[in-house]
Design a protein around this motif. Sequence first.
Motif, PDB file in Angstrom:
ATOM      1  N   VAL A   1       0.846  -1.203   0.000  1.00 13.28           N
ATOM      2  CA  VAL A   1       0.000   0.000   0.000  1.00 13.28           C
ATOM      3  C   VAL A   1       0.877   1.247   0.000  1.00 13.28           C
ATOM      4  N   ALA A   2       1.942   1.215   0.791  1.00 13.67           N
ATOM      5  CA  ALA A   2       2.866   2.352   0.831  1.00 13.67           C
ATOM      6  C   ALA A   2       3.516   2.576  -0.533  1.00 13.67           C
ATOM      7  N   ALA A   3       3.771   1.484  -1.278  1.00 11.78           N
ATOM      8  CA  ALA A   3       4.390   1.614  -2.598  1.00 11.78           C
ATOM      9  C   ALA A   3       3.519   2.440  -3.532  1.00 11.78           C
ATOM     10  N   ILE A   4       2.214   2.211  -3.485  1.00  7.90           N
ATOM     11  CA  ILE A   4       1.291   2.984  -4.323  1.00  7.90           C
ATOM     12  C   ILE A   4       1.333   4.451  -3.923  1.00  7.90           C
ATOM     13  N   MET A   5       1.333   4.702  -2.620  1.00  6.14           N
ATOM     14  CA  MET A   5       1.341   6.087  -2.141  1.00  6.14           C
ATOM     15  C   MET A   5       2.669   6.777  -2.421  1.00  6.14           C
ATOM     16  N   VAL A   6       3.765   6.033  -2.349  1.00 10.68           N
ATOM     17  CA  VAL A   6       5.070   6.620  -2.666  1.00 10.68           C
ATOM     18  C   VAL A   6       5.132   7.012  -4.139  1.00 10.68           C
ATOM     19  N   LEU A   7       4.532   6.209  -5.002  1.00 12.08           N
ATOM     20  CA  LEU A   7       4.463   6.574  -6.425  1.00 12.08           C
ATOM     21  C   LEU A   7       3.681   7.867  -6.618  1.00 12.08           C
ATOM     22  N   VAL A   8       2.566   7.990  -5.891  1.00 15.48           N
ATOM     23  CA  VAL A   8       1.783   9.229  -5.956  1.00 15.48           C
ATOM     24  C   VAL A   8       2.617  10.402  -5.448  1.00 15.48           C
ATOM     25  N   PHE A   9       3.309  10.184  -4.342  1.00 15.58           N
ATOM     26  CA  PHE A   9       4.166  11.222  -3.759  1.00 15.58           C
ATOM     27  C   PHE A   9       5.276  11.623  -4.722  1.00 15.58           C
ATOM     28  N   PHE A  10       5.844  10.641  -5.414  1.00 17.40           N
ATOM     29  CA  PHE A  10       6.974  10.893  -6.306  1.00 17.40           C
ATOM     30  C   PHE A  10       6.554  11.507  -7.639  1.00 17.40           C
ATOM     31  N   LEU A  11       5.408  11.041  -8.176  1.00 18.32           N
ATOM     32  CA  LEU A  11       5.029  11.426  -9.533  1.00 18.32           C
ATOM     33  C   LEU A  11       3.953  12.514  -9.608  1.00 18.32           C
ATOM     34  N   CYS A  12       3.067  12.550  -8.643  1.00 16.45           N
ATOM     35  CA  CYS A  12       1.866  13.373  -8.799  1.00 16.45           C
ATOM     36  C   CYS A  12       1.750  14.533  -7.821  1.00 16.45           C
ATOM     37  N   PHE A  13       1.995  14.260  -6.560  1.00 18.89           N
ATOM     38  CA  PHE A  13       1.724  15.262  -5.534  1.00 18.89           C
ATOM     39  C   PHE A  13       2.894  16.232  -5.373  1.00 18.89           C
ATOM     40  N   GLY A  14       2.551  17.478  -5.025  1.00 20.89           N
ATOM     41  CA  GLY A  14       3.538  18.500  -4.715  1.00 20.89           C
ATOM     42  C   GLY A  14       3.072  19.323  -3.531  1.00 20.89           C
ATOM     43  N   PRO A  15       3.911  20.213  -3.031  1.00 21.82           N
ATOM     44  CA  PRO A  15       3.554  21.021  -1.856  1.00 21.82           C
ATOM     45  C   PRO A  15       2.310  21.879  -2.050  1.00 21.82           C
ATOM     46  N   ASP A  16       1.966  22.153  -3.312  1.00 18.94           N
ATOM     47  CA  ASP A  16       0.779  22.967  -3.559  1.00 18.94           C
ATOM     48  C   ASP A  16      -0.519  22.164  -3.415  1.00 18.94           C
ATOM     49  N   GLN A  17      -0.407  20.834  -3.329  1.00 21.59           N
ATOM     50  CA  GLN A  17      -1.587  19.993  -3.153  1.00 21.59           C
ATOM     51  C   GLN A  17      -2.099  20.084  -1.715  1.00 21.59           C
ATOM     52  N   LYS A  18      -3.392  20.026  -1.572  1.00 19.09           N
ATOM     53  CA  LYS A  18      -4.017  20.227  -0.271  1.00 19.09           C
ATOM     54  C   LYS A  18      -3.605  19.163   0.744  1.00 19.09           C
ATOM     55  N   HIS A  19      -3.526  17.902   0.318  1.00 19.20           N
ATOM     56  CA  HIS A  19      -3.269  16.802   1.251  1.00 19.20           C
ATOM     57  C   HIS A  19      -1.853  16.250   1.114  1.00 19.20           C
ATOM     58  N   PHE A  20      -0.933  17.083   0.682  1.00 21.00           N
ATOM     59  CA  PHE A  20       0.446  16.631   0.470  1.00 21.00           C
ATOM     60  C   PHE A  20       1.088  16.137   1.767  1.00 21.00           C
ATOM     61  N   ILE A  21       0.972  16.918   2.813  1.00 17.65           N
ATOM     62  CA  ILE A  21       1.582  16.548   4.095  1.00 17.65           C
ATOM     63  C   ILE A  21       0.875  15.333   4.701  1.00 17.65           C
ATOM     64  N   LEU A  22      -0.449  15.280   4.545  1.00 16.89           N
ATOM     65  CA  LEU A  22      -1.197  14.119   5.045  1.00 16.89           C
ATOM     66  C   LEU A  22      -0.736  12.843   4.354  1.00 16.89           C
ATOM     67  N   LEU A  23      -0.498  12.920   3.047  1.00 19.74           N
ATOM     68  CA  LEU A  23      -0.008  11.757   2.296  1.00 19.74           C
ATOM     69  C   LEU A  23       1.319  11.268   2.860  1.00 19.74           C
ATOM     70  N   ILE A  24       2.226  12.195   3.126  1.00 16.68           N
ATOM     71  CA  ILE A  24       3.536  11.820   3.663  1.00 16.68           C
ATOM     72  C   ILE A  24       3.379  11.153   5.028  1.00 16.68           C
ATOM     73  N   ARG A  25       2.491  11.679   5.853  1.00 16.33           N
ATOM     74  CA  ARG A  25       2.297  11.113   7.190  1.00 16.33           C
ATOM     75  C   ARG A  25       1.683   9.720   7.130  1.00 16.33           C
ATOM     76  N   VAL A  26       0.790   9.497   6.188  1.00 16.38           N
ATOM     77  CA  VAL A  26       0.192   8.171   6.040  1.00 16.38           C
ATOM     78  C   VAL A  26       1.253   7.167   5.587  1.00 16.38           C
ATOM     79  N   ILE A  27       2.098   7.577   4.634  1.00 19.29           N
ATOM     80  CA  ILE A  27       3.193   6.704   4.192  1.00 19.29           C
ATOM     81  C   ILE A  27       4.097   6.351   5.367  1.00 19.29           C
ATOM     82  N   ALA A  28       4.443   7.363   6.156  1.00 17.66           N
ATOM     83  CA  ALA A  28       5.311   7.131   7.314  1.00 17.66           C
ATOM     84  C   ALA A  28       4.667   6.157   8.293  1.00 17.66           C
ATOM     85  N   ALA A  29       3.371   6.338   8.567  1.00 22.34           N
ATOM     86  CA  ALA A  29       2.672   5.452   9.505  1.00 22.34           C
ATOM     87  C   ALA A  29       2.641   4.020   8.994  1.00 22.34           C
ATOM     88  N   LEU A  30       2.377   3.852   7.694  1.00 17.85           N
ATOM     89  CA  LEU A  30       2.344   2.507   7.109  1.00 17.85           C
ATOM     90  C   LEU A  30       3.698   1.815   7.225  1.00 17.85           C
TER      91      LEU A  30
END
Length: 222
Positions: A110-139
Amino acid sequence: MKQRSLAGNCAIGVFVITLVCVFVSFCAPAWLVSDYRITGAKLDKLGLWSHCFRSLADPSDEYQRRFFVGCRWVYDPFTTGYDEIRGFLLPSFMIATQFFFTLCFLCVLVAAIMVLVFFLCFGPDQKHFILLIRVIAALLLFAGFSGGIAVIIFASLGNGKGWMPEQENNYLGWAFGLAVVGVVMAFISGTLFVVESVVQQKKKKYLKESQTRFEMEHETKA
């Protein structure tokens, strides 16, 4: 704002190692192996889901009229008598190892999918960027915790007396070693993602404060 900090880039690199190690160790039948120098060994190797025997006598048959040879999935429904020794192949500690390492494996996937999103799609201008990073860390931290329980259980009991034959000739295999590396890397990667979330939070706060100061200065000059 820069999309990722050094911690974020390192976290991705360490995560790739985590993914490879956990995936290979989850599938490979080499958690416990027999010394290759022992030609008459009954056990060849075993993993979480498959066992390879050179000549294992049916432990439930005192006359030893049936032997198991070759590699089989532990839940093999086709080999005669294999279901009858499943209790021997899967003692309670082995089931616990399977359970906790499966949790680790699923969290990493599951983290692999989110890391791909973090790497390819999301940026600091995205609303849930920090939340995504925290979920990856928790997983990843949970994956490290559950995987750690699995490797500790197997290291403690996997080569104990009363389970696989010729215990003195068996040792923990390379797949178990990869599992240990994967667990350690999961902790490191998860910690780096925690650091990345803190860095991005501070950057976001600094940017917001800078914009506020700029607007106030602009209004004052006007």
